[in-house]
Design an enzyme around this catalytic site. Structure first.
Site, PDB file in Angstrom:
ATOM      1  CG  HIS A 195      45.087  48.283  33.564  1.00 21.55           C
ATOM      2  ND1 HIS A 195      43.864  48.390  34.314  1.00 21.55           N
ATOM      3  CD2 HIS A 195      44.552  49.025  32.442  1.00 21.55           C
ATOM      4  CE1 HIS A 195      42.844  49.200  33.765  1.00 21.55           C
ATOM      5  NE2 HIS A 195      43.168  49.457  32.775  1.00 21.55           N
ATOM      6  CD  GLU A 198      45.910  47.055  37.097  1.00 15.21           C
ATOM      7  OE1 GLU A 198      45.166  46.024  36.821  1.00 15.21           O
ATOM      8  OE2 GLU A 198      45.721  48.247  37.146  1.00 15.21           O
ATOM      9  CG  HIS A 330      42.142  44.815  36.676  1.00 14.21           C
ATOM     10  ND1 HIS A 330      42.431  46.012  35.724  1.00 14.21           N
ATOM     11  CD2 HIS A 330      41.135  44.154  35.945  1.00 14.21           C
ATOM     12  CE1 HIS A 330      41.631  45.857  34.516  1.00 14.21           C
ATOM     13  NE2 HIS A 330      41.032  44.807  34.454  1.00 14.21           N
ATOM     14  CD  GLU A 403      40.866  46.838  40.475  1.00 13.72           C
ATOM     15  OE1 GLU A 403      42.195  46.637  40.508  1.00 13.72           O
ATOM     16  OE2 GLU A 403      40.186  47.272  39.754  1.00 13.72           O
TER      17      GLU A 403
END
Ligand code: 0X9
Ligand code: CA
Ligand code: ZN
Length: 455
Positions: A195, A198, A330, A403
């Site tokens: 992404h 990120e 991420h 994450e």
């Protein structure tokens, strides 16, 4: 249509020097014609109050928004006006949040570079230069392969890291048979930056390379792992999106790649909805080109996904996948996630109770070291076509999603934490990464079933 030639940003050493004519032209282009605002619907970050179950969050995601953070009874999303209106019609209250932070320090950013206050982040050219320098410094430990190109033609690379020692995957130590032993090393894959916004995940890749390079031969734990494993690091799956996100000096909160979509002014596929396992199966992605979670026209329709999937398939030797474990990095929310994302069920076809328990045991142990929250991916919301579902469901690789920092959208800066946190928040995952390497030869050892599965 031919993809445009990628622009090579100038090194940060040149920052502050007189702008060349070419740079001035680039700057003008970048500033004067923001494609996002002219031909694409502008997006904002919103706080949505009301959804408190995974099913309710999946319904919010089904509007085409991306769900960026999950709290008890609310979520943070990125959405355009139409998507936000759909969320409102679900009966939730929707409040606009501030946009990305201004890190300009009152100074003008170079085109395709991070704003001055975030200069310690690496744009694409800087990251590649850093990696090349690491490889030049540790040539017997690491090497680079160009595994393919992004839509706009940037190299997607994989860095191989493995020691010259003679360890094997069996944990029995030096054997004296280097050639044979090297073939037996379990392989572990780290992927970064699916992404665009990120950016901290690219820094995570750079951290791992520096840490492995500088500690091999002096730190016993690192040395042992690199002498008995092959590490693959793909530091940037979405270079086009990353460069687009920083191109103007103000962050654009861009998520997808930069591939045009037929018959639509909206660009981009969500790479983490484009993998070839249960693609588009379950309401965990969108078929609308304007969606933040657009799944593409077919599995692997995004060149970046095809490149990395082909690379993973190339690690099948004599019918056996050599890669045993993986982390896809991420931001944000500080989570350790395991598959499946496509179903709320803990077990499913392709995920036995023992598989799930091994995922959870190692996942919880890694989370205990970095302070993240461990859970199954679908505890957040349903996703389909995500990388970890494919790596496990199709390749039987124990694949996690991390994450990273921050925990929430408020204090830490959301997708844009200040560069002051890079060192702390990358080193924070050192132990978790080593734990995964240590478990990679037999993930079922974590549930006491080594004899049953790993003989
Ligand atoms: O939605 C995503 O792709 C990930 N969150 S992010 O905010 N970085 O976009 C979460 C994916 C979780 N699901 C699976 N890993 N299957
Ligand atoms: Ca700073
Ligand atoms: Zn992400």
């Amino acid at each position: 249509m031919r993809p445009p030639t990628p622009r090579t940003p100038r090194s940060r050493r040149l920052r502050g020097k007189v702008a060349t004519a070419a740079t001035a032209v680039l700057l003008t282009l970048a500033m004067a014609a923001p494609a996002a605002s002219r031909t694409e619907e502008p997006t904002h970050s919103y706080e949505v109050t009301g959804p408190r179950t995974a099913a309710q969050r999946t319904a919010v995601a089904a509007t085409g928004a991306s769900v960026d953070a999950v709290r008890r009874g609310s979520v943070v999303i990125t959405a355009d006006a139409a998507q936000a209106e759909r969320v409102r019609r679900l009966g939730y209250s929707v409040r606009v949040l501030p946009g990305p932070p201004d890190r300009s320090d009152g100074r003008r950013a170079e085109p395709f570079d991070f704003p001055p206050a975030d200069a310690n982040y690496h744009n694409y050219a800087e990251a590649m230069a850093e990696i090349n320098a690491d490889i030049a410094r540790y040539p017997s430990l690491m090497s680079k392969q160009v595994i393919g190109k992004s839509y706009e033609g940037r190299d997607i690379i994989a860095v191989k890291v493995t020691g010259a020692g003679t360890g094997t995957g069996t944990g029995t130590g030096p054997t004296g048979g280097a050639a044979v032993a090297a073939a037996a090393r379990p392989e572990v894959l780290f992927t970064h930056h699916q992404h665009a916004r990120e950016h901290l995940t690219v820094e995570m890749a750079l951290y791992l390379l520096k840490e492995f390079g500088s500690k091999y031969g002096s730190d016993a734990r690192v040395t042992k792992m690199l002498d008995s494993r092959v590490v693959w690091i793909v530091p940037d799956l979405n270079p086009d999106g990353g460069e687009y996100d920083i191109a103007t000096g103000s962050y654009r909160s861009w998520r997808k790649n930069r591939q045009p979509n037929n018959g639509s002014s909206a660009r981009g596929t969500d790479l983490n909805r484009n993998w070839d396992y249960k693609w588009g199966c379950c309401g965990g992605s969108s078929g609308s080109t304007g969606s933040e979670t657009y799944r593409g026209t077919a599995p692997e329709s995004a060149p970046e996904v095809k490149v990395v999937a082909d690379f993973v398939r190339s690690r099948i030797v004599d019918g056996k996948q050599q890669i045993k474990a993986a982390i896809d990095f991420h931001t944000y929310s500080e989570l350790v996630l395991w598959p499946f994302g496509w179903t709320y069920d803990d077990t499913a076809p392709g995920m036995t109770k023992d598989d799930r328990d091994a995922f959870a045991a190692v996942g919880k142990s890694m989370a205990a070291s970095n302070g993240y929250t461990p859970e199954q991916a679908s505890d957040l919301y349903i996703t389909d076509g995500s990388i970890d579902d494919w790596l496990w469901g199709n390749q039987k690789i124990f694949a996690y999603t991390f994450e990273m920092y921050p925990n929430s959208s408020g204090a830490g800066g959301g997708f844009y934490p200040p560069d002051e946190v890079i060192d702390r928040e990358t080193a924070r995952n050192r132990d978790a990464v080593l734990q995964l390497l240590e478990n990679a030869d037999c993930m079922y050892r974590s549930i006491g079933k080594e004899a049953q599965y790993c003989r």
